[in-house]
Design a protein around this motif. Structure first.
Motif, PDB file in Angstrom:
ATOM      1  N   SER A  73       0.844  -1.191   0.000  1.00 50.94           N
ATOM      2  CA  SER A  73       0.000   0.000   0.000  1.00 50.94           C
ATOM      3  C   SER A  73       0.880   1.241   0.000  1.00 50.94           C
ATOM      4  O   SER A  73       2.002   1.213   0.508  1.00 50.94           O
ATOM      5  N   GLU A  74       0.361   2.309  -0.572  1.00 50.72           N
ATOM      6  CA  GLU A  74       1.074   3.590  -0.605  1.00 50.72           C
ATOM      7  C   GLU A  74       0.856   4.366   0.687  1.00 50.72           C
ATOM      8  O   GLU A  74       1.440   5.422   0.894  1.00 50.72           O
ATOM      9  N   ILE A  75      -0.001   3.826   1.532  1.00 52.52           N
ATOM     10  CA  ILE A  75      -0.472   4.570   2.709  1.00 52.52           C
ATOM     11  C   ILE A  75       0.629   4.807   3.749  1.00 52.52           C
ATOM     12  O   ILE A  75       0.632   5.816   4.425  1.00 52.52           O
ATOM     13  N   SER A  76       1.565   3.864   3.860  1.00 53.12           N
ATOM     14  CA  SER A  76       2.598   3.994   4.888  1.00 53.12           C
ATOM     15  C   SER A  76       3.957   3.559   4.345  1.00 53.12           C
ATOM     16  O   SER A  76       4.046   2.922   3.300  1.00 53.12           O
ATOM     17  N   LYS A  77       4.980   3.901   5.089  1.00 55.48           N
ATOM     18  CA  LYS A  77       6.346   3.592   4.651  1.00 55.48           C
ATOM     19  C   LYS A  77       6.585   2.089   4.637  1.00 55.48           C
ATOM     20  O   LYS A  77       7.268   1.556   3.774  1.00 55.48           O
ATOM     21  N   VAL A  78       6.029   1.407   5.651  1.00 57.81           N
ATOM     22  CA  VAL A  78       6.215  -0.042   5.758  1.00 57.81           C
ATOM     23  C   VAL A  78       4.852  -0.707   5.935  1.00 57.81           C
ATOM     24  O   VAL A  78       3.988  -0.167   6.629  1.00 57.81           O
ATOM     25  N   VAL A  79       4.670  -1.846   5.285  1.00 60.01           N
ATOM     26  CA  VAL A  79       3.437  -2.625   5.435  1.00 60.01           C
ATOM     27  C   VAL A  79       3.827  -4.052   5.808  1.00 60.01           C
ATOM     28  O   VAL A  79       4.618  -4.680   5.109  1.00 60.01           O
ATOM     29  N   GLU A  80       3.329  -4.524   6.945  1.00 62.11           N
ATOM     30  CA  GLU A  80       3.677  -5.880   7.403  1.00 62.11           C
ATOM     31  C   GLU A  80       2.413  -6.645   7.796  1.00 62.11           C
ATOM     32  O   GLU A  80       1.454  -6.056   8.282  1.00 62.11           O
ATOM     33  N   VAL A  81       2.457  -7.967   7.638  1.00 64.62           N
ATOM     34  CA  VAL A  81       1.358  -8.812   8.118  1.00 64.62           C
ATOM     35  C   VAL A  81       1.725  -9.233   9.544  1.00 64.62           C
ATOM     36  O   VAL A  81       2.817  -9.754   9.780  1.00 64.62           O
TER      37      VAL A  81
END
Ligand SMILES: [Cu+2]
Length: 157
Positions: A73-81
């Motif tokens: 996603s462009e929403i945040s710097k990092v995306v993790e499950v």
């Protein structure tokens, strides 16, 4: 006159063909229901530079177990499950996981205090009424684009 008649026949043929092809996809969509569905996605409202999370339910309508392996996603710097786990002494923690499996013909709910997609370092304020997109990647090669509305989350007492 003959030309007009044949033109009318042609139009009728095209019309019938159209009707047939309309039937086709309708039936097909009932069949393609045997895939993956993302239900009720939402993002918890939060301010820029903060962390928040994305939630949804994944319905696996296939005959095989699948696993969510990545979200972008462009929403945040990092995306993790992430998963939430008991640290002991009534403390809860959360940690990144490589994948979250969804059983064949089953579903899994991502919700607060459980599985979630961690959005680390928001690029902007994320406010109620807004909607953000994300892409979900599965181990069977499926990729699903979702659009998630922002909601204010209040812990139920
Ligand atoms: Cu988390």
């Amino acid at each position: 006159m003959k030309k007009i008649a044949s033109a009318i026949i042609l139009i009728l043929m095209v019309f019938t063909a159209c009707q047939k092809s309309e039937d086709g996809p309708a039936k097909k969509s009932a069949e393609t229901k045997s895939t993956i569905e993302i239900n009720s996605p939402w993002i918890r409202a939060a301010a820029k530079n903060m962390n928040t999370a994305l939630f949804f339910e994944i319905a696996n309508n296939t005959e095989n177990e699948i696993a969510l392996v990545k979200v972008e996603s462009e929403i945040s710097k990092v995306v993790e499950v992430h998963e939430t786990f008991e640290k002991g002494e009534d403390m809860m923690g959360m940690r990144q996981v490589d994948e979250v499996t969804i059983p064949a013909n089953g579903s899994r709910l991502f919700k607060p205090m459980s599985f979630h997609v961690m959005l680390i370092g928001l690029n902007q304020d994320v406010k109620e009424g807004e909607t953000y997109s994300a892409n979900l990647f599965f181990d069977n090669g499926s990729q699903i684009a979702i659009s998630a509305p922002v909601k204010v989350f209040e812990m139920k007492k």
